[in-house]
Design a protein around this motif. Structure first.
Motif, PDB file in Angstrom:
ATOM      1  N   ALA A  89       0.824  -1.202   0.000  1.00  0.00           N
ATOM      2  CA  ALA A  89       0.000   0.000   0.000  1.00  0.00           C
ATOM      3  C   ALA A  89       0.865   1.261   0.000  1.00  0.00           C
ATOM      4  O   ALA A  89       0.566   2.234  -0.704  1.00  0.00           O
ATOM      5  N   VAL A 130      -5.331  -0.066   6.103  1.00  0.00           N
ATOM      6  CA  VAL A 130      -4.954  -1.395   5.608  1.00  0.00           C
ATOM      7  C   VAL A 130      -5.083  -2.414   6.726  1.00  0.00           C
ATOM      8  O   VAL A 130      -5.585  -3.533   6.514  1.00  0.00           O
ATOM      9  N   LEU A 149      -9.626  -3.926   0.449  1.00  0.00           N
ATOM     10  CA  LEU A 149      -8.185  -4.071   0.649  1.00  0.00           C
ATOM     11  C   LEU A 149      -7.426  -3.789  -0.653  1.00  0.00           C
ATOM     12  O   LEU A 149      -6.385  -3.125  -0.640  1.00  0.00           O
ATOM     13  N   LEU A 157      -4.556  -1.036  -1.403  1.00  0.00           N
ATOM     14  CA  LEU A 157      -3.237  -1.449  -1.888  1.00  0.00           C
ATOM     15  C   LEU A 157      -2.884  -0.756  -3.197  1.00  0.00           C
ATOM     16  O   LEU A 157      -1.696  -0.556  -3.496  1.00  0.00           O
TER      17      LEU A 157
END
Length: 459
Positions: free
Chosen positions: A65, A168, A241, A245
């Motif tokens: 990320a 994250v 997610l 990322l």
């Protein structure tokens, strides 16, 4: 020319009309509401995010990320843009020296030369054009404001970085929860399907009635519906997610750890509220915005005073290119100019009033940033202190529900309890385990929230 430049350089450190920078007192209590004895004292340095989030799969996701997230890239580009703006503004305090060169050919007719005479002129030199001598610090104040905005953008980038790490981690915990809830539902569904099959066979042998079969079938259908909901939650968590990322979740991730074994630090030194001023990048960002607003007042004040500018040129001039650099062809010009505002229709006073209002607004935003940080730390401390005790109590609920389920199953097999009693015991055991998973997720998320609220270990 050298004397002019030297004199101009001496004037760069002119007086400043910036008002004294006065930071407001902390608009919060001296200690957190839920601080323990250790937290009320000066806190040690917060751990780095790798120490805070020790799950190897989560660490890899955070690294990805930080490399690929588009919001973080945007923050970095904003820093670069504001830095360039500061350099542009600061360059105005220095004289701009230009090299000049030119030539002219001209024909003019006269009584003595009816066909016209051709004249030539060639020149070369160095020039300073309209350089402002900053007697009253207007340019200096503007440069200070631009530099403070640059520092604020740097803190904004740190804020974005810390927020990304926390986001994250939260998304990863949501994914772990969805996967473990799905695994729990699959195990439960397998047991309930087996129980339904057994009940149907007993009903065929006239040892169970149709009501038992209907209850068992309804129980299986409930678990199947839950499984679809868990699958949806897992997909949504994975999509979230991947957005954070900035890339697909890699297939070759290190093995993730279950929620019960997550090595997230849940106890952090909170310290004193005053330490947030140097820990929280968003507070430091608001402070730099206050510095910039204060400097802009000085620039607005300086606009009322005379503005002195300088244009000068030193060079050579000749009618022939070949003799341009010979002695006796030197030329120079020196043109200082002073401008004193007399009537601007109230514009200068309005601009000064605007900078003062913006300064008051920056103070309010600075105080609000501190109050928000104080509340977030208090919320996270309260959550951390209560979640651990709640998890211990919920574990007892899980143990008691599992025991009741085993006993109810034995009593039902012996004909001492109804199918309804067994059904209720099974549902209670399933719900208790599901609630325990939710609590573990929430506990770790509250620890991450405290880490973020305290400013994190982000450079």
């Amino acid at each position: 020319m050298r004397a002019i430049i030297a004199m101009s350089a001496l004037l760069l450190a002119g007086c400043s009309l910036n008002p004294p920078l006065s930071k407001p007192a902390l608009p919060v209590p001296a200690a957190y509401h839920d601080a323990t004895g250790d937290n009320s004292a000066s806190a040690a340095t917060l751990p780095d995010w790798r120490q805070m989030l020790a799950d190897p799969a989560l660490q890899r996701l955070v690294e990805l990320a930080l490399e690929n997230n588009r919001d973080l890239r945007e923050a970095a580009l904003n820093v670069a843009a504001v830095q360039a703006q500061y350099r542009i503004q600061d360059a105005a305090r220095l004289p701009a020296l230009d090299a000049t060169g030119g030539g002219t050919r001209q024909r003019a007719s006269s009584a003595d030369a009816p066909n016209g005479a051709v004249t030539r002129q060639t020149s070369a030199g160095l020039a300073v054009n309209a350089f402002e001598l900053d007697f009253f610090g207007r340019l200096r104040s503007q440069s200070e404001a631009a530099f403070a905005r640059y520092l604020a953008s740097v803190e904004g980038q740190r804020t974005a970085r810390l927020a990304l790490i926390a986001a994250v981690a939260d998304a990863y915990l949501e994914l772990r929860l969805a996967e473990e809830q799905a695994a729990l539902t699959e195990r439960t569904l397998a047991d309930w399907r087996l129980a339904l099959s057994l009940t149907e066979r007993l009903h065929g042998a006239r040892q169970r009635n149709g009501l038992d079969v209907a209850q068992a079938a309804g129980q299986v259908a409930t678990a199947e519906a839950d499984l679809h909901a868990r699958d949806r939650a897992r997909r949504l968590a994975r999509n979230n997610l991947e957005l954070l990322l900035g890339a697909p979740v890699p297939q070759a991730l290190p093995a993730g750890l279950p929620l019960a074994q997550q090595p997230v630090m849940t106890t952090l030194p909170a310290g004193l509220p005053s330490e947030l001023l140097t820990r929280r990048p968003d507070i430091m960002q608001a402070e730099q915005a206050l510095v910039a607003a204060n400097a802009e007042i000085g620039a607005a004040r300086a606009a009322f005073f005379p503005r002195v500018s300088l244009t000068a040129q030193l060079g050579l001039g000749s009618a022939e290119m070949g003799s341009l650099f010979q002695g006796g062809n030197r030329s120079w010009s020196f043109a200082p100019q002073i401008t004193q505002p007399i009537f601007q229709g109230g514009r200068l006073r309005a601009e000064l009033k605007l900078t003062e209002v913006r300064n008051h607004l920056a103070v309010v935003q600075y105080e609000r940033a501190i109050q928000t940080a104080f509340r977030e730390v208090n919320d996270a401390l309260a959550s951390n202190q209560t979640y651990q005790r709640q998890i211990v109590a919920q574990q007892r609920v899980v143990d008691a529900a599992a025991l009741r389920e085993r006993l109810s199953n034995l009593r039902y097999g012996a004909g001492q309890d109804s199918r309804l009693e067994l059904l209720d015991a099974q549902r209670q055991a399933y719900a208790a385990q599901s609630a325990l998973l939710d609590l573990r997720r929430d506990h770790f998320k509250s620890a991450i929230a405290l880490y973020k609220a305290l400013g994190g270990g982000v450079s």
